[in-house]
Scaffold this active site. Structure first.
Site, PDB file in Angstrom:
ATOM      1  CG  ASP A  47       7.853 -13.670   0.848  1.00  0.00           C
ATOM      2  OD1 ASP A  47       7.543 -13.048   1.868  1.00  0.00           O
ATOM      3  OD2 ASP A  47       7.752 -13.216  -0.305  1.00  0.00           O
ATOM      4  CG  ASP A  75       4.257 -10.652   3.799  1.00  0.00           C
ATOM      5  OD1 ASP A  75       4.332 -10.139   2.685  1.00  0.00           O
ATOM      6  OD2 ASP A  75       3.179 -10.790   4.427  1.00  0.00           O
ATOM      7  CD  GLU A  84       5.758  -6.053   2.447  1.00  0.00           C
ATOM      8  OE1 GLU A  84       5.214  -5.824   1.376  1.00  0.00           O
ATOM      9  OE2 GLU A  84       5.236  -6.761   3.311  1.00  0.00           O
ATOM     10  CG  HIS A 100       4.785 -10.521  -4.795  1.00  0.00           C
ATOM     11  ND1 HIS A 100       5.940 -10.032  -4.208  1.00  0.00           N
ATOM     12  CD2 HIS A 100       3.892 -10.655  -3.804  1.00  0.00           C
ATOM     13  CE1 HIS A 100       5.735  -9.895  -2.926  1.00  0.00           C
ATOM     14  NE2 HIS A 100       4.507 -10.265  -2.641  1.00  0.00           N
ATOM     15  CG  ASP A 101       2.878  -7.066  -2.953  1.00  0.00           C
ATOM     16  OD1 ASP A 101       2.137  -8.034  -3.217  1.00  0.00           O
ATOM     17  OD2 ASP A 101       3.475  -6.933  -1.872  1.00  0.00           O
TER      18      ASP A 101
HETATM   19  O1  TEU Z   1       2.328  -7.064   1.414  1.00  0.00           O
HETATM   20  C1  TEU Z   1       2.156  -6.194   2.503  1.00  0.00           C
HETATM   21  C2  TEU Z   1       1.255  -5.098   2.271  1.00  0.00           C
HETATM   22  O2  TEU Z   1       1.092  -4.286   3.147  1.00  0.00           O
HETATM   23  C3  TEU Z   1       0.442  -5.051   1.027  1.00  0.00           C
HETATM   24  O3  TEU Z   1      -0.771  -4.506   1.354  1.00  0.00           O
HETATM   25  C4  TEU Z   1       1.058  -4.227   0.012  1.00  0.00           C
HETATM   26  O4  TEU Z   1       1.191  -2.927   0.493  1.00  0.00           O
HETATM   27  C5  TEU Z   1       0.129  -4.242  -1.161  1.00  0.00           C
HETATM   28  O5  TEU Z   1       0.143  -5.523  -1.703  1.00  0.00           O
HETATM   29  C6  TEU Z   1       0.530  -3.311  -2.207  1.00  0.00           C
HETATM   30  O6  TEU Z   1      -0.395  -3.483  -3.222  1.00  0.00           O
HETATM   31  C7  TEU Z   1       2.624  -8.382   1.720  1.00  0.00           C
HETATM   32  C8  TEU Z   1       2.835  -9.218   0.478  1.00  0.00           C
HETATM   33  O7  TEU Z   1       3.922  -8.727  -0.253  1.00  0.00           O
HETATM   34  C9  TEU Z   1       1.573  -9.270  -0.293  1.00  0.00           C
HETATM   35  O8  TEU Z   1       1.722 -10.009  -1.482  1.00  0.00           O
HETATM   36  C10 TEU Z   1       0.514  -9.906   0.556  1.00  0.00           C
HETATM   37  O9  TEU Z   1      -0.714  -9.884  -0.114  1.00  0.00           O
HETATM   38  C11 TEU Z   1       0.377  -9.189   1.903  1.00  0.00           C
HETATM   39  O10 TEU Z   1       1.636  -8.967   2.523  1.00  0.00           O
HETATM   40  C12 TEU Z   1      -0.419 -10.031   2.842  1.00  0.00           C
HETATM   41  O11 TEU Z   1       0.329 -11.131   3.232  1.00  0.00           O
END
Ligand code: TEU
Ligand code: CA
Length: 592
Positions: free
Chosen positions: A134, A236, A290, A364-365
């Protein structure tokens, strides 16, 4: 005729069961180039995502670590997967669990050392499993040396590594931050008498991609990981890298749609092409964006002619069913299943024209897929987990499967805000509170949608803390670990775990599941997601009942007279006739 047909069905089911004695068979790493002209190993790979903090703790401090992963290499191998996506393991103060990086070329102390990393990487490679990292490139941590220097003085050589709004120009133009209690993306810094930009938390200052020196530093750092032998990157929040640095006032149409107005700045794709030249072109690697936005925007990353990245994942389907203008608040009326299927159809058709997509229902999101898209009640957890697994592994696009879903882990559903760890939830809670919103309603919604639901420790066995850690886990273990765990499922041929393994093998055996054309069947069916996959004259039919009711599918035009069951999530598959009857959450793959 009907009887013969049913026999074929059972024979088919038997084939599926009997192949489960060999799930550990080594996979072929060669592509099936003979079958399609643009075959690539990363299109054929099944990805397994490991959230290191929650996978396995080796030293009893309650935090998963690299030695923990090393102790589970054989387990990961036993799944039959080809590639691991590792969430960030770099040095980080963990304001956003590793997505705030303070040193890109070092390992987070809690996770171990660079030596552990090398051993882990070799361990995966020895097992013929690739690893992609990542890469968080839109922002770093406030504790990164670049930022520490930058914030000390405007004269710092690193000042221009970040975005600043000098205070003499007055208040900076409004920008929203998703991880900020005040919802404000500008933070005042006294020593420089200027505000720095942070689209995420104030501990995550945005990097200034306009600065060529910064970009060269980033590419050098990425090459360092490639030289180590990693097999790719997941970029990311990459669409946010390029910004309109004049920061004009937001137009009326903005209407809270921050991904649309903040992402895809004017130079985004120049930077991606530069990164391709400087980093990606050195080696055949997997690169995943992403990517925020509509088909047109996402496609720009993966159109091979543009020479940028090779895969993308999109948000439209996963973000479906939330109330507008509220943070991940599930619509109490549920979601429009027919419209949801059409979103998949739209994106799958787009990737059939150009580029390549990914398929996922959790990461994880996200919350656990079983709770959000299946049914976590005791009656249906087993069958609906298997149905969702069938979905992920039979769609067109590289499947990204999230740790724990292979045993049917589900949402922990915390009652109290104190039980949460996630910065996103905590800041959004604070925002709702500040506005005098309904906190009880908010917490109810979060039981379905919040990110910590998907981050609870892996459930290995029935020992203390599910065998994850001998110490106090950083996030509570789901109490259902006493029944939902790997050990219980390991030797049960009908477990969710062994179903996942069989499904992975089936995808490898049937190129039509990887490269085949995809076509929606009975698109307006209110319960069933049905589609065909077809390659070189071989046609498969996938039937997935997403509802807790019996359902039938209209097979108009499909010849089922020779149909054979390749996969079924029921011990005894139900019968097939021109109008197919499916039990609640039943899943079937037929060869026609
Ligand atoms: O997520 C990108 C992002 O835009 C997030 O706001 C995502 O839409 C949100 O987590 C959905 O609930 C990435 C990573 O995957 C995330 O874990 C990080 O917190 C974020 O970037 C900041 O680095
Ligand atoms: Ca540990």
């Amino acid at each position: 005729m009907r009887q013969t047909f049913f026999l074929t069905l059972l024979a088919g089911a038997f084939t599926v069961l009997s192949c489960e004695s060999t799930p550990r068979k080594a996979e072929e790493k060669q592509t099936q180039t003979a079958i399609v002209p643009d075959a690539k190993w990363w299109k054929e790979a099944v990805v397994y995502q490991i959230y290191p903090r929650s996978f396995k703790d080796s030293n009893g401090d309650g935090v998963g670590d690299l030695k923990g992963i090393i102790s589970k290499l054989d387990y990961v191998k036993s799944l039959g997967i080809d590639m691991v996506w590792l969430n960030p393991v770099y040095s980080s103060p963990n304001k956003d669990n590793g997505y705030d990086i303070s040193d890109y070329q070092n390992i987070m102390k809690e996770f171990g050392t660079m030596e552990d990393f090398d051993i882990m990487l070799k361990g995966f490679h020895d097992r013929n499993i690739k690893v992609f990292m990542d890469m968080v490139l839109n922002h770093c941590s406030e504790e990164h040396e670049w930022f520490k220097s930058a914030r000390s003085s405007r004269e710092s050589p690193f000042y221009n590594y970040f975005h600043w709004w000098p205070a003499e120009k007055g208040k900076p133009p409004y920008r929203f931050s998703i991880f900020d209690e005040k919802g404000d993306a500008w933070e005042y810094n006294k020593a420089t008498n200027s505000y720095y930009l942070h689209y995420f938390a104030d501990a995550q200052p945005d990097l200034n991609w306009e600065n060529p020196q910064l970009r060269q530093e980033i590419y050098k750092m990425m090459r360092y990981w490639l030289d180590k032998g990693v097999d790719g990157f997941r970029l990311d929040a990459i669409a946010f890298c390029s910004k309109d640095t004049i920061f004009p006032p937001l137009p009326k149409e903005y209407d809270g749609n921050w991904p649309l107005y903040y992402a895809s700045g004017p130079h985004l794709h120049d930077y991606m092409q530069e990164m391709h030249r400087e980093v990606f072109s050195k080696k055949e690697i997997a690169t995943v964006a992403e990517a925020m936005g509509d088909v047109e925007r996402v496609m720009k990353f993966v159109d091979p002619e543009r020479k940028e990245l090779n895969m993308a994942y999109y948000f439209e389907a996963i973000d479906f069913g939330y109330l507008p203008k509220e943070y991940k608040m599930p619509d109490p009326k549920g979601y429009d299943f027919v419209a949801w299927k059409k979103i998949y159809a739209k994106w799958t058709d787009a990737f059939a024209q150009k580029g390549w997509g990914t398929m996922y229902l959790a990461n994880h999101d996200q919350p656990r897929m079983l709770t959000r898209w299946g049914n976590d009640s005791p009656e249906f957890r087993d069958v609906s987990s298997k149905m969702l697994t069938t979905f992920i592994l039979s769609m067109r696009g590289t499947p990204c499967y999230y740790y724990g879903d292979e045993i049917g882990m589900d949402n922990i559903k915390f009652d109290k805000v104190e039980e949460y760890n996630d910065i996103e939830l905590l800041t959004n809670y604070a925002q709702v509170k500040a506005k005098g919103g309904d906190l009880k309603r908010f917490l109810e919604g979060m039981k379905i949608s919040s990110r910590d639901n998907g981050r609870t420790p892996m459930q290995w066995d029935t020992t203390l803390n599910a065998g994850f850690s001998t110490g106090k886990p950083w996030l509570k273990v789901n109490p259902n670990y006493v029944t939902v765990n790997v050990a219980n499922q390991e030797n049960d041929p009908n477990s969710i775990l062994n179903y996942f393994r069989k499904m992975v093998q089936l995808r490898k055996k049937e190129p039509a599941l990887i490269y085949g054309d995809w076509k929606l069947v009975d698109s307006d069916n209110p319960s069933v997601f049905a589609y065909t996959r077809e390659l070189n004259g071989k046609k498969l039919l996938v039937l997935l009942n997403f509802k807790a009711v019996n359902a039938t599918v209209n097979m108009a035009g499909l010849d089922l007279s020779q149909a054979k069951v390749l996969m079924s999530n029921l011990i005894t598959p139900s019968s097939v006739s021109v109008s197919i009857a499916l039990k609640p959450y039943e899943a079937m793959i037929l060869a026609l």
